[in-house]
Design an enzyme around this catalytic site. Structure first.
Site, PDB file in Angstrom:
ATOM      1  N   SER A   7       0.830  -1.204   0.000  1.00 14.64           N
ATOM      2  CA  SER A   7       0.000   0.000   0.000  1.00 14.64           C
ATOM      3  C   SER A   7       0.862   1.252   0.000  1.00 14.64           C
ATOM      4  O   SER A   7       1.649   1.475   0.917  1.00 14.64           O
ATOM      5  CB  SER A   7      -0.899   0.015   1.236  1.00 14.64           C
ATOM      6  OG  SER A   7      -1.540   1.270   1.347  1.00 14.64           O
ATOM      7  N   HIS A  30      -1.202  -1.289  -4.276  1.00 14.91           N
ATOM      8  CA  HIS A  30      -2.481  -0.895  -3.686  1.00 14.91           C
ATOM      9  C   HIS A  30      -2.508   0.621  -3.496  1.00 14.91           C
ATOM     10  O   HIS A  30      -1.634   1.183  -2.827  1.00 14.91           O
ATOM     11  CB  HIS A  30      -2.657  -1.608  -2.342  1.00 14.91           C
ATOM     12  CG  HIS A  30      -4.025  -1.494  -1.761  1.00 14.91           C
ATOM     13  ND1 HIS A  30      -5.082  -2.284  -2.165  1.00 14.91           N
ATOM     14  CD2 HIS A  30      -4.512  -0.689  -0.786  1.00 14.91           C
ATOM     15  CE1 HIS A  30      -6.154  -1.966  -1.467  1.00 14.91           C
ATOM     16  NE2 HIS A  30      -5.839  -0.997  -0.621  1.00 14.91           N
ATOM     17  N   ASP A  32      -4.668   3.698  -2.074  1.00 15.57           N
ATOM     18  CA  ASP A  32      -5.785   4.094  -1.219  1.00 15.57           C
ATOM     19  C   ASP A  32      -6.266   5.485  -1.600  1.00 15.57           C
ATOM     20  O   ASP A  32      -5.527   6.466  -1.475  1.00 15.57           O
ATOM     21  CB  ASP A  32      -5.347   4.090   0.245  1.00 15.57           C
ATOM     22  CG  ASP A  32      -5.124   2.686   0.770  1.00 15.57           C
ATOM     23  OD1 ASP A  32      -6.087   1.900   0.757  1.00 15.57           O
ATOM     24  OD2 ASP A  32      -3.987   2.369   1.174  1.00 15.57           O
ATOM     25  N   MET A  34      -8.906   8.349  -0.679  1.00 17.47           N
ATOM     26  CA  MET A  34      -9.788   8.798   0.401  1.00 17.47           C
ATOM     27  C   MET A  34     -10.228  10.241   0.126  1.00 17.47           C
ATOM     28  O   MET A  34      -9.435  11.059  -0.336  1.00 17.47           O
ATOM     29  CB  MET A  34      -9.062   8.730   1.750  1.00 17.47           C
ATOM     30  CG  MET A  34      -8.455   7.373   2.065  1.00 17.47           C
ATOM     31  SD  MET A  34      -7.683   7.363   3.695  1.00 17.47           S
ATOM     32  CE  MET A  34      -6.733   5.844   3.604  1.00 17.47           C
ATOM     33  N   HIS A  63      -8.291   1.225  -4.200  1.00 20.73           N
ATOM     34  CA  HIS A  63      -9.289   1.028  -3.146  1.00 20.73           C
ATOM     35  C   HIS A  63      -9.939   2.374  -2.867  1.00 20.73           C
ATOM     36  O   HIS A  63      -9.314   3.266  -2.291  1.00 20.73           O
ATOM     37  CB  HIS A  63      -8.583   0.468  -1.901  1.00 20.73           C
ATOM     38  CG  HIS A  63      -9.475   0.305  -0.720  1.00 20.73           C
ATOM     39  ND1 HIS A  63      -8.977   0.085   0.552  1.00 20.73           N
ATOM     40  CD2 HIS A  63     -10.828   0.315  -0.592  1.00 20.73           C
ATOM     41  CE1 HIS A  63      -9.988  -0.023   1.402  1.00 20.73           C
ATOM     42  NE2 HIS A  63     -11.109   0.118   0.736  1.00 20.73           N
ATOM     43  N   MET A  65     -12.112   4.649  -0.947  1.00 22.86           N
ATOM     44  CA  MET A  65     -12.794   4.936   0.315  1.00 22.86           C
ATOM     45  C   MET A  65     -13.424   6.309   0.172  1.00 22.86           C
ATOM     46  O   MET A  65     -12.977   7.300   0.766  1.00 22.86           O
ATOM     47  CB  MET A  65     -11.803   4.867   1.482  1.00 22.86           C
ATOM     48  CG  MET A  65     -11.367   3.445   1.790  1.00 22.86           C
ATOM     49  SD  MET A  65      -9.936   3.357   2.891  1.00 22.86           S
ATOM     50  CE  MET A  65      -8.612   3.415   1.680  1.00 22.86           C
ATOM     51  N   MET A 134     -12.031  -5.459   5.294  1.00 21.04           N
ATOM     52  CA  MET A 134     -11.174  -4.553   6.049  1.00 21.04           C
ATOM     53  C   MET A 134     -10.898  -5.144   7.427  1.00 21.04           C
ATOM     54  O   MET A 134     -11.825  -5.530   8.143  1.00 21.04           O
ATOM     55  CB  MET A 134     -11.832  -3.184   6.199  1.00 21.04           C
ATOM     56  CG  MET A 134     -11.969  -2.397   4.907  1.00 21.04           C
ATOM     57  SD  MET A 134     -10.375  -2.007   4.142  1.00 21.04           S
ATOM     58  CE  MET A 134      -9.591  -0.996   5.411  1.00 21.04           C
ATOM     59  N   GLY A 139      -9.364   4.409   6.735  1.00 20.93           N
ATOM     60  CA  GLY A 139      -9.111   5.834   6.912  1.00 20.93           C
ATOM     61  C   GLY A 139      -7.672   6.186   7.197  1.00 20.93           C
ATOM     62  O   GLY A 139      -7.189   7.229   6.773  1.00 20.93           O
ATOM     63  N   PHE A 140      -6.959   5.302   7.917  1.00 21.67           N
ATOM     64  CA  PHE A 140      -5.576   5.607   8.276  1.00 21.67           C
ATOM     65  C   PHE A 140      -4.727   4.344   8.223  1.00 21.67           C
ATOM     66  O   PHE A 140      -5.190   3.261   8.571  1.00 21.67           O
ATOM     67  CB  PHE A 140      -5.487   6.212   9.682  1.00 21.67           C
ATOM     68  CG  PHE A 140      -6.132   7.560   9.805  1.00 21.67           C
ATOM     69  CD1 PHE A 140      -5.419   8.709   9.493  1.00 21.67           C
ATOM     70  CD2 PHE A 140      -7.452   7.678  10.191  1.00 21.67           C
ATOM     71  CE1 PHE A 140      -6.016   9.957   9.583  1.00 21.67           C
ATOM     72  CE2 PHE A 140      -8.063   8.925  10.289  1.00 21.67           C
ATOM     73  CZ  PHE A 140      -7.338  10.068   9.976  1.00 21.67           C
ATOM     74  N   GLY A 141      -3.475   4.489   7.819  1.00 19.40           N
ATOM     75  CA  GLY A 141      -2.543   3.379   7.833  1.00 19.40           C
ATOM     76  C   GLY A 141      -1.953   3.198   9.219  1.00 19.40           C
ATOM     77  O   GLY A 141      -2.090   4.054  10.100  1.00 19.40           O
ATOM     78  N   GLY A 142      -1.279   2.054   9.421  1.00 18.07           N
ATOM     79  CA  GLY A 142      -0.564   1.819  10.663  1.00 18.07           C
ATOM     80  C   GLY A 142      -1.405   1.358  11.831  1.00 18.07           C
ATOM     81  O   GLY A 142      -0.926   1.305  12.966  1.00 18.07           O
ATOM     82  N   ASP A 172      -7.098  -6.148   4.268  1.00 16.99           N
ATOM     83  CA  ASP A 172      -6.376  -4.877   4.289  1.00 16.99           C
ATOM     84  C   ASP A 172      -6.475  -4.291   5.689  1.00 16.99           C
ATOM     85  O   ASP A 172      -7.572  -4.040   6.183  1.00 16.99           O
ATOM     86  CB  ASP A 172      -7.005  -3.929   3.257  1.00 16.99           C
ATOM     87  CG  ASP A 172      -6.332  -2.564   3.210  1.00 16.99           C
ATOM     88  OD1 ASP A 172      -5.319  -2.357   3.906  1.00 16.99           O
ATOM     89  OD2 ASP A 172      -6.822  -1.699   2.456  1.00 16.99           O
ATOM     90  N   GLY A 173      -5.310  -4.092   6.312  1.00 17.29           N
ATOM     91  CA  GLY A 173      -5.292  -3.445   7.620  1.00 17.29           C
ATOM     92  C   GLY A 173      -4.503  -4.244   8.636  1.00 17.29           C
ATOM     93  O   GLY A 173      -4.915  -5.328   9.043  1.00 17.29           O
ATOM     94  N   GLY A 174      -3.344  -3.746   9.009  1.00 15.83           N
ATOM     95  CA  GLY A 174      -2.547  -4.411  10.023  1.00 15.83           C
ATOM     96  C   GLY A 174      -1.916  -5.721   9.581  1.00 15.83           C
ATOM     97  O   GLY A 174      -1.519  -6.534  10.410  1.00 15.83           O
ATOM     98  N   GLY A 194       1.069  -2.358   4.233  1.00 16.11           N
ATOM     99  CA  GLY A 194       1.600  -1.008   4.128  1.00 16.11           C
ATOM    100  C   GLY A 194       2.925  -0.850   4.832  1.00 16.11           C
ATOM    101  O   GLY A 194       3.991  -1.020   4.246  1.00 16.11           O
ATOM    102  N   SER A 195       2.871  -0.564   6.137  1.00 14.73           N
ATOM    103  CA  SER A 195       4.101  -0.325   6.889  1.00 14.73           C
ATOM    104  C   SER A 195       4.972  -1.570   6.960  1.00 14.73           C
ATOM    105  O   SER A 195       6.191  -1.472   7.090  1.00 14.73           O
ATOM    106  CB  SER A 195       3.769   0.192   8.292  1.00 14.73           C
ATOM    107  OG  SER A 195       2.806  -0.632   8.931  1.00 14.73           O
TER     108      SER A 195
END
Length: 227
Positions: A7, A30, A32, A34, A63, A65, A134, A139-142, A172-174, A194-195
């Site tokens: 991401s 990916h 994002d 928003m 993606h 959002m 999700m 809304g936010f990464g990390g 997607d997410g964490g 992502g991170s």
């Protein structure tokens, strides 16, 4: 086969072309999008997607959002996205939108926020190429991975199998080295990271490592027999 989609939300926005090239061994990039309405954050839009498409050979997985994806999603296909994901919570006519995305030549994907159940949308699954669950609030990464989403991933994989669909199941997410195996065991086969990728010293090596972890679990997972 497990797919890893880094991401760019976690990349250095001042160096997007270089950051895209740093993960060219990835399956998809990916992106994002928003709008500060559907989610409380503002990222990037059509012009950046067009520019990224020219800067990398890795296909773009957008993606959205955003509010009113029925209006905006087709523009992302025209901008060069190979896959476009809309949120079912924001779409007025998800079947029509999925068909329009496909008609324009991209893969159609539908996303569900953590609190949105999969069961009401079972009949829509044949209209899709991918479903995104999700595993954090969008809304936010990390953010930290939500383990309570694992049963939902399992139920979704069961529905895909029930209908005999060739439908990718994305999370997607964490997603990281410490969570990807749980997601793969539950039934996911496409992973947004992502991170875990862009925070690594060698992003390309991080992609390879995550893919290897997921594939090792998938090979032994009951849901993947004959997959």
């Amino acid at each position: 086969m497990a797919q890893i989609n880094p991401s760019i939300l976690s990349a250095d926005f001042a160096r997007l072309a270089e950051e895209a090239k740093a993960v060219e061994g990835a399956d998809w990039l990916h992106v994002d999008v928003m709008d500060n309405h559907f989610v409380p954050n503002l990222t990037l839009g059509v012009p950046i997607v067009e520019a990224l498409g020219k800067a990398t050979d890795t296909p773009l997985d957008c993606h959205l959002m955003i509010e009113d994806p029925d209006r905006w999603a087709p523009q992302y296909v025209e901008a060069g996205a190979g896959s476009v994901t809309f949120h079912v919570e924001a779409a007025a006519a998800p079947v029509r939108l999925a068909r329009e995305i496909r008609a324009k030549g991209a893969r159609a994907s539908m996303a569900l926020k953590p609190a949105t159940p999969i069961e009401p949308y079972e009949d829509l699954l044949p209209e899709l190429d991918m479903l995104l669950i999700m595993t954090v609030e969008p809304g936010f990464g990390g953010q930290a991975f939500l383990d309570i989403m694992l049963p939902k991933i399992r139920r979704t994989r069961e529905l895909i199998g029930k209908h005999g669909l060739e439908l990718w199941l994305q999370v997607d997410g964490g997603v990281s080295a410490s969570t990807i195996e749980r997601c793969a065991e539950a039934g996911a086969d496409v992973f947004v990271a992502g991170s875990a990728v862009y925070g690594a010293e060698d992003p390309a090596a991080a992609v390879r490592g995550l893919r290897a972890q997921a594939e090792a679990v998938t090979a032994a997972a009951p849901w993947a027999c004959g997959h």
